[in-house]
Design a protein around this motif. Structure first.
Motif, short mmCIF file in Angstrom:
data_model
loop_
_atom_site.label_atom_id
_atom_site.label_comp_id
_atom_site.label_asym_id
_atom_site.label_seq_id
_atom_site.Cartn_x
_atom_site.Cartn_y
_atom_site.Cartn_z
N GLN A 146 0.83 -1.21 0.00
CA GLN A 146 0.00 0.00 0.00
C GLN A 146 0.86 1.25 0.00
OE1 GLN A 146 -2.34 -0.83 3.51
NE2 GLN A 146 -4.17 -1.19 2.26
N ARG A 147 1.92 1.26 0.81
CA ARG A 147 2.80 2.44 0.87
C ARG A 147 3.51 2.66 -0.46
NH1 ARG A 147 3.70 0.12 5.82
NH2 ARG A 147 5.67 -0.79 5.18
N VAL A 148 3.96 1.58 -1.09
CA VAL A 148 4.64 1.69 -2.39
C VAL A 148 3.68 2.21 -3.45
CG1 VAL A 148 5.70 0.34 -4.25
CG2 VAL A 148 6.42 -0.02 -1.89
N GLU A 149 2.45 1.70 -3.43
CA GLU A 149 1.44 2.14 -4.38
C GLU A 149 1.17 3.64 -4.25
OE1 GLU A 149 -2.99 0.77 -4.76
OE2 GLU A 149 -1.66 -0.98 -4.84
N SER A 193 11.59 5.83 9.02
CA SER A 193 10.82 4.59 8.89
C SER A 193 9.36 4.95 8.62
CB SER A 193 10.92 3.76 10.16
OG SER A 193 10.32 4.46 11.23
N PRO A 194 8.60 3.99 8.11
CA PRO A 194 7.18 4.28 7.90
C PRO A 194 6.47 4.43 9.24
CG PRO A 194 7.64 2.00 7.37
CD PRO A 194 8.96 2.66 7.65
N PRO A 195 5.41 5.20 9.28
CA PRO A 195 4.69 5.36 10.55
C PRO A 195 4.01 4.06 10.97
CG PRO A 195 3.47 6.39 8.77
CD PRO A 195 4.79 5.95 8.19
N ALA A 196 3.69 3.95 12.22
CA ALA A 196 3.06 2.75 12.74
C ALA A 196 1.66 2.55 12.16
CB ALA A 196 3.00 2.81 14.26
N ARG A 197 0.94 3.65 11.97
CA ARG A 197 -0.42 3.58 11.42
C ARG A 197 -0.41 3.96 9.95
NH1 ARG A 197 -4.96 6.52 14.24
NH2 ARG A 197 -4.41 7.81 12.51
N PHE A 198 -1.07 3.18 9.12
CA PHE A 198 -1.13 3.46 7.68
C PHE A 198 -1.76 4.83 7.43
CE2 PHE A 198 -3.34 3.21 3.55
CZ PHE A 198 -2.22 3.06 2.75
N GLU A 199 -2.73 5.23 8.23
CA GLU A 199 -3.41 6.52 8.07
C GLU A 199 -2.44 7.69 8.22
OE1 GLU A 199 -4.35 4.17 10.25
OE2 GLU A 199 -6.22 3.44 9.39
N ASP A 200 -1.31 7.47 8.86
CA ASP A 200 -0.33 8.52 9.07
C ASP A 200 0.74 8.58 7.98
OD1 ASP A 200 -1.64 9.32 11.36
OD2 ASP A 200 -0.34 8.20 12.71
N SER A 201 0.65 7.73 6.98
CA SER A 201 1.62 7.77 5.89
C SER A 201 1.54 9.11 5.16
CB SER A 201 1.35 6.64 4.88
OG SER A 201 1.52 5.39 5.48
N PHE A 202 2.66 9.66 4.81
CA PHE A 202 2.70 10.98 4.18
C PHE A 202 1.84 11.04 2.93
CE2 PHE A 202 4.60 14.03 1.20
CZ PHE A 202 4.47 15.19 1.94
N TYR A 203 1.92 10.05 2.07
CA TYR A 203 1.20 10.07 0.81
C TYR A 203 -0.25 9.59 0.93
CZ TYR A 203 5.48 11.20 -1.64
OH TYR A 203 6.61 11.83 -2.09
N GLN A 204 -0.70 9.23 2.10
CA GLN A 204 -2.09 8.81 2.31
C GLN A 204 -2.94 10.06 2.53
OE1 GLN A 204 -3.61 5.92 1.98
NE2 GLN A 204 -5.54 6.82 2.59
N ALA A 257 0.75 14.32 15.40
CA ALA A 257 2.14 14.36 14.95
C ALA A 257 2.23 14.22 13.43
CB ALA A 257 2.95 13.26 15.63
N SER A 258 1.39 13.37 12.87
CA SER A 258 1.39 13.17 11.42
C SER A 258 0.91 14.41 10.69
CB SER A 258 0.50 11.97 11.06
OG SER A 258 0.38 11.86 9.66
N ARG A 259 -0.11 15.09 11.23
CA ARG A 259 -0.59 16.34 10.61
C ARG A 259 0.49 17.41 10.63
NH1 ARG A 259 -5.95 17.29 13.78
NH2 ARG A 259 -5.28 15.42 14.81
N VAL A 260 1.17 17.53 11.75
CA VAL A 260 2.25 18.52 11.88
C VAL A 260 3.37 18.18 10.89
CG1 VAL A 260 4.05 19.41 13.40
CG2 VAL A 260 1.71 19.12 14.26
N TYR A 261 3.75 16.91 10.81
CA TYR A 261 4.80 16.47 9.89
C TYR A 261 4.41 16.78 8.45
CZ TYR A 261 8.00 13.28 7.49
OH TYR A 261 8.95 12.76 6.66
N PHE A 262 3.18 16.42 8.06
CA PHE A 262 2.69 16.68 6.71
C PHE A 262 2.75 18.18 6.40
CE2 PHE A 262 -0.48 17.60 3.50
CZ PHE A 262 -0.31 16.58 2.58
N ASP A 263 2.22 18.99 7.30
CA ASP A 263 2.19 20.45 7.10
C ASP A 263 3.60 21.03 6.97
OD1 ASP A 263 -0.54 20.19 7.33
OD2 ASP A 263 -0.67 21.14 9.32
N GLU A 264 4.52 20.58 7.79
CA GLU A 264 5.88 21.12 7.74
C GLU A 264 6.61 20.73 6.45
OE1 GLU A 264 7.17 23.43 9.80
OE2 GLU A 264 5.19 23.39 10.72
#
Length: 99
Positions: free
Chosen positions: A21-24, A42-53, A64-71
């Motif tokens: 899923q992450r590669v796709e 490394s990839p995040p623990a939750r798939f919903e937190d993946s940058f490209y999701q 944390a994922s929202r902050v990472y994405f925004d930054e």
């Protein structure tokens, strides 16, 4: 058990599906010409937190994922707003050659 072609270890089916899923997702947003390559630990623990999701409801992501994405989007010259569409931000990210 199958071997994960990403990390090379023997892994269960859930691990293999998560990697696929992450590669796709990454392939969907990979630019034709990569100008800037951003490496992550490394990839995040939750798939919903993946940058490209991308998601319409940003509350699905962890804080944390929202902050990472925004930054990352801001570092690439994008704009961040409460009404931001993540998919549009990722398309712009790709157009600028970031991956």
């Amino acid at each position: 058990m199958p071997v994960c072609d990403g990390c090379g270890t023997r892994a269960d089916d859930a691990h293999i599906r998560g990697r696929n899923q992450r590669v796709e997702l990454a392939l969907r947003y990979r630019p034709t010409q990569i100008k800037v390559l951003i490496l992550d630990g490394s990839p995040p623990a939750r798939f919903e937190d993946s940058f490209y999701q991308s998601t319409r409801d940003r509350s699905v992501r962890s804080v944390a994922s929202r902050v990472y994405f925004d930054e990352i989007v801001k570092a690439a010259g994008g704009t961040v707003s409460p009404a931001m569409l993540e998919d549009s931000a990722l398309v712009d990210f790709r157009k600028k050659g970031f991956f």
